[in-house]
Write an enzyme that holds these catalytic residues in place. Structure first.
Site, short mmCIF file in Angstrom:
data_model
loop_
_atom_site.label_atom_id
_atom_site.label_comp_id
_atom_site.label_asym_id
_atom_site.label_seq_id
_atom_site.Cartn_x
_atom_site.Cartn_y
_atom_site.Cartn_z
CB SER A 126 38.00 16.99 -20.41
OG SER A 126 37.23 16.55 -19.32
CD GLU A 128 33.19 16.05 -16.65
OE1 GLU A 128 32.02 16.13 -17.03
OE2 GLU A 128 33.53 15.67 -15.52
CE1 TYR A 149 36.52 22.09 -19.43
CE2 TYR A 149 35.72 19.87 -19.02
CZ TYR A 149 36.77 20.75 -19.18
OH TYR A 149 38.07 20.30 -19.07
P1 NAP Z 1 43.18 25.68 -14.72
O1 NAP Z 1 44.05 25.57 -13.53
O2 NAP Z 1 41.76 26.05 -14.54
O3 NAP Z 1 43.87 26.70 -15.72
C1 NAP Z 1 43.18 27.17 -16.85
C2 NAP Z 1 44.08 28.09 -17.62
O4 NAP Z 1 43.33 28.59 -18.75
C3 NAP Z 1 44.55 29.32 -16.82
O5 NAP Z 1 45.85 29.63 -17.20
C4 NAP Z 1 43.57 30.41 -17.28
O6 NAP Z 1 44.13 31.71 -17.26
C5 NAP Z 1 43.37 30.01 -18.73
N1 NAP Z 1 42.11 30.57 -19.23
C6 NAP Z 1 40.86 30.29 -18.79
N2 NAP Z 1 39.96 31.03 -19.46
C7 NAP Z 1 40.67 31.81 -20.32
C8 NAP Z 1 40.31 32.80 -21.27
N3 NAP Z 1 39.04 33.12 -21.50
N4 NAP Z 1 41.31 33.41 -21.96
C9 NAP Z 1 42.61 33.05 -21.74
N5 NAP Z 1 43.01 32.13 -20.86
C10 NAP Z 1 42.05 31.51 -20.16
O7 NAP Z 1 43.17 24.31 -15.55
P2 NAP Z 1 44.16 23.06 -15.39
O8 NAP Z 1 43.66 22.22 -14.28
O9 NAP Z 1 45.57 23.52 -15.44
O10 NAP Z 1 43.81 22.27 -16.73
C11 NAP Z 1 44.54 22.51 -17.94
C12 NAP Z 1 43.68 22.10 -19.11
O11 NAP Z 1 43.32 20.70 -18.99
C13 NAP Z 1 42.36 22.84 -19.24
O12 NAP Z 1 42.12 23.02 -20.62
C14 NAP Z 1 41.33 21.90 -18.64
O13 NAP Z 1 40.06 22.09 -19.19
C15 NAP Z 1 41.92 20.55 -19.03
N6 NAP Z 1 41.60 19.46 -18.11
C16 NAP Z 1 41.93 19.55 -16.80
C17 NAP Z 1 41.63 18.51 -15.94
C18 NAP Z 1 42.01 18.57 -14.49
O14 NAP Z 1 41.56 17.67 -13.74
N7 NAP Z 1 42.81 19.50 -14.06
C19 NAP Z 1 40.99 17.37 -16.44
C20 NAP Z 1 40.68 17.32 -17.80
C21 NAP Z 1 41.01 18.35 -18.64
P3 NAP Z 1 43.80 32.77 -16.09
O15 NAP Z 1 44.78 32.46 -14.98
O16 NAP Z 1 44.03 34.08 -16.73
O17 NAP Z 1 42.38 32.54 -15.66
#
Ligand code: NAP
Length: 319
Positions: A126, A128, A149
């Site tokens: 990220s 961040e 985070y």
């Molecule tokens: P998201 O919609 O919040 O999805 C997070 C995923 O991680 C969900 O499938 C969730 O499963 C799973 N998860 C969370 N906590 C968990 C745990 N304790 N055990 C098992 N699974 C867990 O995130 P996203 O937007 O798709 O982002 C994907 C990745 O990119 C993440 O790693 C995020 O930090 C990173 N990222 C995202 C952005 C952005 O702008 N979207 C930017 C930078 C980095 P559940 O459905 O079971 O909760």
């Protein structure tokens, strides 16, 4: 023969869009969920691909389960998207955030190493992690995380780099800046603003309460950002890349645009100091030159075009 991609975090925004992209490229998709019982696959249903993904339960903090899963499916590519992904929540749940976001990466890479599998690995890092840095952020910017985070994502990145350099594993970090879509969780800024503005428009709410909106962020379009993840794993040499739009926009101007688009008076906006975070990055945007030149990633969307797509899609689905 189809390639096999294993995606952790399949129930999240990026998991669904990445699965959609890879299915179109004829991949077989294994999507990991933490539990079958609350395996929320509404994103996959929304994209019409729920029957094309094999959902498998796996606790990523349990090395034996991760080894067994990797051994059974022998993926060609692993995309590690699962994470506690909210900066705000990480201040309330620092231990859970750091434990899961770090140990899960270690278990996946350790499994690939122990099984001596010829498998490429993508780590969702990220923007961040860079904290308050000189702008624009580049791949050479020093990592300086300022939230639980971002500390977890910085550690996960260093693990990914360490397995690449120590064991020759094809592992890459994508430093993604904020990216949005209809599938974004309701607790993230733009989605939250649009949803509440629609409620105000429909007379189901009267105000929009926000924290510090005088900060600026670099926002992009999620379906295009997952293309960059795929491209990173198609290179001959593993490396880390920034994926961003090259510009930042203030949260205040996003609210003003949404309110004007939906014809809502700015008097409905309420600033709540209790919603300010303990530490905050005032402005951040990145330079995507390396991703464009090396990966051939083409991104030319203007932020307000993305915002208009998001509002229109939300309105269509609200009806
Ligand atoms: P998201 O919609 O919040 O999805 C997070 C995923 O991680 C969900 O499938 C969730 O499963 C799973 N998860 C969370 N906590 C968990 C745990 N304790 N055990 C098992 N699974 C867990 O995130 P996203 O937007 O798709 O982002 C994907 C990745 O990119 C993440 O790693 C995020 O930090 C990173 N990222 C995202 C952005 C952005 O702008 N979207 C930017 C930078 C980095 P559940 O459905 O079971 O909760």
């Amino acid at each position: 023969m189809s390639k096999i991609a294993l995606i952790t975090g399949i129930t999240g925004q990026d998991g669904a869009y990445l699965a959609d992209l890879l299915i179109k490229k004829d991949y077989e998709i294994i999507g990991l969920v933490r539990s079958y019982s609350n395996g929320n696959i509404k994103g996959l249903s929304y994209l019409g691909i729920k029957d094309k993904v094999k959902i498998v339960e796996c606790d990523l903090t349990d090395l034996s389960q991760v080894i067994a899963t990797i051994k059974e499916y022998k993926p060609d590519e692993v995309y590690n998207l699962a994470a506690q992904s909210s900066v705000s929540l990480s201040f309330k749940q620092p231990i859970g955030t750091i434990q899961f976001n770090v140990v899960s990466v270690l278990n996946l890479l350790e499994s690939i190493r122990m099984l001596d599998l010829n498998c490429k690995f993508y780590q969702a890092s990220s923007s961040e992690v860079f904290g308050n840095a000189i702008l624009p952020i580049k791949e050479t910017t020093i990592i300086n995380p300022i939230s639980p985070y971002s500390i977890s994502k910085a550690a996960a990145h260093w693990i990914t780099k360490n397995y690449r350099e120590s064991y020759g594993i094809f592992s890459c970090s994508g430093f993604l800046f904020n990216h949005e879509s209809f599938l974004r969780s309701d607790n993230f800024f733009i989605k939250k603003i649009i949803l509440q503005a629609i409620r105000i428009k429909n007379k189901q709410a009267s105000t929009l309460e926000v924290g510090n909106i005088d900060i600026k962020r670099d926002f992009g379009w999620a379906p295009k950002y997952v293309e960059a993840m795929y491209l990173m794993l198609q290179q001959d040499v593993p490396d880390d890349y920034l994926i961003c739009s090259n510009q930042s926009v203030s949260l205040r101007s996003i609210i003003e645009y949404v309110f004007e688009y939906l014809n809502i008076p700015l008097s409905c906006l309420v600033i709540n100091m209790d919603l300010f975070r303990p530490t905050e990055i005032p402005d951040i945007y990145g330079d995507n030159t390396k991703a464009k030149q090396t990966l051939g990633w083409n991104y030319d969307l203007e932020f307000y075009d993305v915002l208009k797509i998001l509002i229109d899609e939300e309105l269509r689905n609200t009806k």
